[in-house]
Motif scaffolding. Structure first.
Motif, PDB file in Angstrom:
ATOM      1  N   GLY A 140     -39.672   5.954 -89.746  1.00 25.57           N
ATOM      2  CA  GLY A 140     -40.705   6.456 -90.061  1.00 25.57           C
ATOM      3  C   GLY A 140     -42.472   6.579 -89.647  1.00 25.57           C
ATOM      4  O   GLY A 140     -43.363   7.183 -89.858  1.00 25.57           O
ATOM      5  N   TYR A 143     -43.968   9.051 -86.527  1.00 22.60           N
ATOM      6  CA  TYR A 143     -44.716  10.258 -86.722  1.00 22.60           C
ATOM      7  C   TYR A 143     -45.890  10.044 -87.335  1.00 22.60           C
ATOM      8  O   TYR A 143     -46.939  11.091 -87.202  1.00 22.60           O
ATOM      9  N   GLN A 144     -45.921   9.273 -88.335  1.00 28.40           N
ATOM     10  CA  GLN A 144     -47.339   9.060 -89.474  1.00 28.40           C
ATOM     11  C   GLN A 144     -48.295   8.695 -88.575  1.00 28.40           C
ATOM     12  O   GLN A 144     -49.545   9.046 -88.732  1.00 28.40           O
ATOM     13  N   TYR A 147     -50.233  11.818 -85.877  1.00 33.09           N
ATOM     14  CA  TYR A 147     -51.414  11.835 -86.738  1.00 33.09           C
ATOM     15  C   TYR A 147     -52.149  11.619 -86.909  1.00 33.09           C
ATOM     16  O   TYR A 147     -53.445  12.040 -86.556  1.00 33.09           O
ATOM     17  N   SER A 163     -42.491  16.587 -90.635  1.00 33.45           N
ATOM     18  CA  SER A 163     -41.813  15.799 -90.431  1.00 33.45           C
ATOM     19  C   SER A 163     -39.668  16.287 -90.299  1.00 33.45           C
ATOM     20  O   SER A 163     -39.627  17.321 -91.370  1.00 33.45           O
ATOM     21  N   LYS A 164     -39.562  15.742 -90.203  1.00 29.14           N
ATOM     22  CA  LYS A 164     -38.188  16.149 -89.872  1.00 29.14           C
ATOM     23  C   LYS A 164     -37.024  15.420 -90.519  1.00 29.14           C
ATOM     24  O   LYS A 164     -35.750  16.179 -91.448  1.00 29.14           O
ATOM     25  N   TRP A 166     -37.864  12.541 -94.476  1.00 32.96           N
ATOM     26  CA  TRP A 166     -38.411  12.367 -95.586  1.00 32.96           C
ATOM     27  C   TRP A 166     -37.867  11.285 -96.336  1.00 32.96           C
ATOM     28  O   TRP A 166     -36.451  10.681 -96.092  1.00 32.96           O
ATOM     29  N   ASP A 288     -45.936  17.269 -95.799  1.00 31.64           N
ATOM     30  CA  ASP A 288     -46.215  15.845 -95.324  1.00 31.64           C
ATOM     31  C   ASP A 288     -47.064  15.423 -96.113  1.00 31.64           C
ATOM     32  O   ASP A 288     -47.965  14.482 -94.946  1.00 31.64           O
TER      33      ASP A 288
END
Length: 318
Positions: A140, A143-144, A147, A163-164, A166, A288
């Motif tokens: 994961g 994504y984090q 950004y 996000s797709k 979580w 998110d």
């Protein structure tokens, strides 16, 4: 609102612990991950102190913050972890010195108090985003990290997208079999708005009410989230308190709730329905931000455009 100098590959990032002790974090592994990304990592002198409330003294936490802002080699500051007592240090900070040395400060949860106070008192943007400990998470992380880089290293306005997937697993202890669920942002009320962005952890932000560290939220857009200790009744009370403390806001984005909160979509709608204003402005939820992973980075004191009908959010000043 001033924007701190952006972070570049090769820059030094200082890790501080203004709330809970870094003793609770796997520091060596996380340091290696950030070094592989091209950063130099240094640590505050007192971040491993751990008292009866898993923190360092006020004096030592303040000293580490001051040293991080004074040191010209330090280009960004990451917090080790959240906690419960960050607001203790606010009266003891040298805001004039900090204002004269603006730089990136990033963290979330209890760090909402420190970041918001510095933005209010010093006039520059701070950031709600990953802790130092957040980079320990492998699954994961793409994504984090994306950004984090867009907000802290880039200069061009950028869109926020959902996000797709979580996860509700602990972010700083990466499980071999992290459990992921399908993710999407949801719309409570349709509309569009632009404005200055404030927010973070709701119960922590509320601690600043009636103090010199609370910004004027009039006509702003709020990003709000809470952790596993909240339940629907507490969230309803805290949200009401914040909304009653300000004039009309222009928009809101609510972070995804952890499973332990027992917040359901029915409960959330029931709570939001109590506030007629929220039915006339754009409101997203399941965004998110907060204590589920992965999370966005957003600028406290920056600017954002949101359009819930088109499911668009764009950071325009950061």
């Amino acid at each position: 609102m001033r924007v701190p100098q952006k972070l570049s590959i090769g820059d030094e990032i200082r890790v501080i612990a203004p709330s809970r002790s870094a003793k609770l974090v796997k520091v060596r592994q996380t340091k290696t991950i950030l070094e592989k990304l091209g950063f130099k990592i240094s640590f505050g002198q007192h971040i491993f102190e751990c008292d009866l409330q898993q923190s360092a003294s006020i004096e030592h936490r303040v000293a580490d913050i001051h040293e991080a802002f004074r040191d010209p080699q330090v280009k960004a500051i990451l917090t080790a972890l959240g906690g419960y007592n960050c607001n203790e240090i606010l009266p003891y900070l040298d805001y004039q010195m900090i204002a004269e040395n603006p730089k990136i400060l990033c963290g979330f949860s209890d760090i909402t108090a420190l970041a918001t106070a510095i933005t209010k008192k010093c006039g520059f943007i701070t950031y709600s985003g990953p802790h130092f400990s957040s980079f320990r998470m492998e699954q994961g992380q793409e994504y984090q990290l994306s950004y984090f880089q867009k907000c802290l290293m880039g200069n061009a306005p950028f869109p926020l997208t959902a996000s797709k997937v979580w996860s509700d697993d602990t972010w700083y202890i990466d499980q071999a079999k992290r459990h992921f669920e399908e993710a999407s942002w949801k719309v409570y009320s349709e509309g569009e708005a632009s404005g200055q962005l404030y927010g973070g952890n709701l119960c922590t932000l509320n601690l600043l009410q009636g103090t010199p560290y609370m910004p004027d939220l009039a006509n702003c857009i709020l990003f709000l989230e809470d952790d596993e200790l909240v339940n629907p009744a507490i969230f309803a009370r805290d949200l009401t308190s914040l909304l009653q403390s300000t004039t009309q806001i222009k928009g809101m984005a609510i972070g995804r709730f952890q499973r332990a909160s027992d917040m359901t979509e029915e409960q959330l709608h029931f709570i939001l329905d109590k506030h007629p204003r929220l039915q006339t402005i754009p409101v997203f939820y399941d965004v998110d931000v907060g204590h589920t992973q992965p999370i966005l980075t957003f600028p406290i004191g920056g600017n954002i455009y949101m359009n819930t009908k088109e499911r668009i959010m764009q950071i325009t000043k950061f």
